[in-house]
Design an enzyme around this catalytic site. Sequence first.
Site, PDB file in Angstrom:
ATOM      1  N   ARG A 196       5.431   8.135   3.151  1.00 14.07           N
ATOM      2  CA  ARG A 196       4.188   7.369   3.302  1.00 14.07           C
ATOM      3  C   ARG A 196       3.227   8.201   4.143  1.00 14.07           C
ATOM      4  NH1 ARG A 196       4.220   7.352   8.199  1.00 14.07           N
ATOM      5  NH2 ARG A 196       2.143   6.443   8.132  1.00 14.07           N
ATOM      6  N   GLY A 197       1.981   7.675   4.256  1.00 14.67           N
ATOM      7  CA  GLY A 197       0.946   8.448   4.938  1.00 14.67           C
ATOM      8  C   GLY A 197       0.261   9.311   3.895  1.00 14.67           C
ATOM      9  N   ALA A 198      -1.073   9.285   3.890  1.00 13.67           N
ATOM     10  CA  ALA A 198      -1.814   9.899   2.787  1.00 13.67           C
ATOM     11  C   ALA A 198      -1.458  11.378   2.548  1.00 13.67           C
ATOM     12  CB  ALA A 198      -3.315   9.715   3.025  1.00 13.67           C
ATOM     13  N   ARG A 239       0.997   4.328  -5.755  1.00 15.02           N
ATOM     14  CA  ARG A 239       0.213   3.600  -4.742  1.00 15.02           C
ATOM     15  C   ARG A 239      -1.250   3.975  -4.982  1.00 15.02           C
ATOM     16  NH1 ARG A 239       2.136   3.905   1.312  1.00 15.02           N
ATOM     17  NH2 ARG A 239       1.046   1.908   1.406  1.00 15.02           N
ATOM     18  N   GLN A 280       4.531   0.518  11.280  1.00 15.49           N
ATOM     19  CA  GLN A 280       4.443   1.980  11.365  1.00 15.49           C
ATOM     20  C   GLN A 280       4.124   2.433  12.795  1.00 15.49           C
ATOM     21  OE1 GLN A 280       3.130   0.117   8.943  1.00 15.49           O
ATOM     22  NE2 GLN A 280       2.985   1.205   6.999  1.00 15.49           N
ATOM     23  N   ASP A 327      -6.882   6.905   4.587  1.00 14.01           N
ATOM     24  CA  ASP A 327      -6.238   7.014   3.272  1.00 14.01           C
ATOM     25  C   ASP A 327      -7.203   7.468   2.188  1.00 14.01           C
ATOM     26  OD1 ASP A 327      -4.351   5.093   4.822  1.00 14.01           O
ATOM     27  OD2 ASP A 327      -3.244   5.892   3.115  1.00 14.01           O
ATOM     28  N   ASN A 355      -8.327   2.706   5.683  1.00 15.50           N
ATOM     29  CA  ASN A 355      -7.121   3.040   6.443  1.00 15.50           C
ATOM     30  C   ASN A 355      -6.291   1.764   6.569  1.00 15.50           C
ATOM     31  OD1 ASN A 355      -5.529   5.006   7.916  1.00 15.50           O
ATOM     32  ND2 ASN A 355      -6.078   3.906   9.784  1.00 15.50           N
ATOM     33  N   LYS A 356      -5.142   1.856   7.202  1.00 14.68           N
ATOM     34  CA  LYS A 356      -4.211   0.732   7.319  1.00 14.68           C
ATOM     35  C   LYS A 356      -4.899  -0.544   7.787  1.00 14.68           C
ATOM     36  CE  LYS A 356      -0.703   0.651   6.524  1.00 14.68           C
ATOM     37  NZ  LYS A 356      -0.242   0.194   5.212  1.00 14.68           N
TER      38      LYS A 356
HETATM   39  O1  MRU Z   1       1.070   2.335   4.202  1.00 12.84           O
HETATM   40  P1  MRU Z   1       1.122   3.687   4.865  1.00 12.84           P
HETATM   41  O2  MRU Z   1       2.139   3.748   5.946  1.00 12.84           O
HETATM   42  O3  MRU Z   1       1.244   4.803   3.869  1.00 12.84           O
HETATM   43  O4  MRU Z   1      -0.310   3.813   5.563  1.00 12.84           O
HETATM   44  C1  MRU Z   1      -0.601   4.988   6.272  1.00 12.84           C
HETATM   45  C2  MRU Z   1      -1.919   4.951   6.943  1.00 12.84           C
HETATM   46  O5  MRU Z   1      -2.676   4.014   6.826  1.00 12.84           O
HETATM   47  C3  MRU Z   1      -2.322   6.174   7.701  1.00 12.84           C
HETATM   48  O6  MRU Z   1      -3.151   5.847   8.784  1.00 12.84           O
HETATM   49  C4  MRU Z   1      -3.101   7.121   6.779  1.00 12.84           C
HETATM   50  O7  MRU Z   1      -2.367   7.341   5.602  1.00 12.84           O
HETATM   51  C5  MRU Z   1      -3.397   8.405   7.427  1.00 12.84           C
HETATM   52  S1  MRU Z   1      -1.923   9.360   7.653  1.00 12.84           S
HETATM   53  C6  MRU Z   1      -2.344  10.867   8.283  1.00 12.84           C
END
Ligand code: MRU
Length: 315
Positions: A53-55, A87, A186, A227, A237-238
């Site tokens: 996970r994470g962009a 996703r 997270q 993201d 973002n999240k």
């Molecule tokens: O659902 P996730 O855990 O993939 O969400 C991640 C985030 O929202 C992060 O802040 C974003 O991807 C930036 S990661 C460098």
Amino acid sequence: MSSTTVPRDLPPTITWERDRIVLLDQTRLPELHRVEVTTVDGLVDAIRRLVVRGAPALGVAGAYGVALAARDGGDLREDAERIASARPTAANLRRGVERALAAPDPLAAAHAFRDEDVAACRAIGARGAALLGELCGERPLRLHTHCNAGALACVEWGTALGVVRSLHASGRVELVVADETRPLLQGSRITAVELQALGVPHRVVVDGAAASVIARGLVDAVVVGADRIAANGDVANKIGTYPLALAAARAGIPFVVAAPETTVDAATPDGAAIEIEERDAAEVVAGADAWNPAFDVTPADLVTAIVTDTRTWRP
Ligand code: MRU
């Protein structure tokens, strides 16, 4: 591999070993378990379940997924589309897939994409640390972050936490306040583990406490990842990021976004055009219905600056 104590060197987020993808299973943190992914179906499942996970990490996983698909000899375009759409919100996932798909050697392209992410995170860290010095002064800072934008969301170093790491390296972090980040935690499961491994002083707060922490003057700036960043500077973002931006604006402190250029999507004009992933209600409640959007959009006018690997952008 399995462990419950957090070592100083966390295992890598994603590697390519013996013709397969090896992921640190992020659903099981703070326990450390690595899983091997050998098929496109396995990768799509791992992406949907947030094993990876994470962009930026999703982008690299997508590129390696195309390498897996090419090795297996199925319908490459169809497999690539299944990975890219696993996703919808993180721009990097489709970008990584398209990069490998367009290359004569998808595996070599995936390796290059991975290496570029490592370099990008280092550049973001240095640029972001310099910017925060300009905005807040060269003293040790109290920084607020959300979700996890650290090494585990990338290949290594991180974006928002990359900025924290660069500041920490020169003794300029007093405290990191990390939002717990409902519903999948997270912040408390991943960011706290990374900060513990790095020896960065930190405190986790529940998401509902974040605005009050900012209003009470307990932090100097907010630093988050992204993201997808639209052409006008709106930032997805999240879920729970937008309230931080509102609180930061009200308190008059900087709200800084740290992300690689691979997160900037020139084809998306503004935040309204960003698809927001809806996840299962069961992540929020058992036996009742819920609405579970995984991301929100912070409008560009609430963003002090977007720090990428190549520029500091004030939208
Ligand atoms: O659902 P996730 O855990 O993939 O969400 C991640 C985030 O929202 C992060 O802040 C974003 O991807 C930036 S990661 C460098």
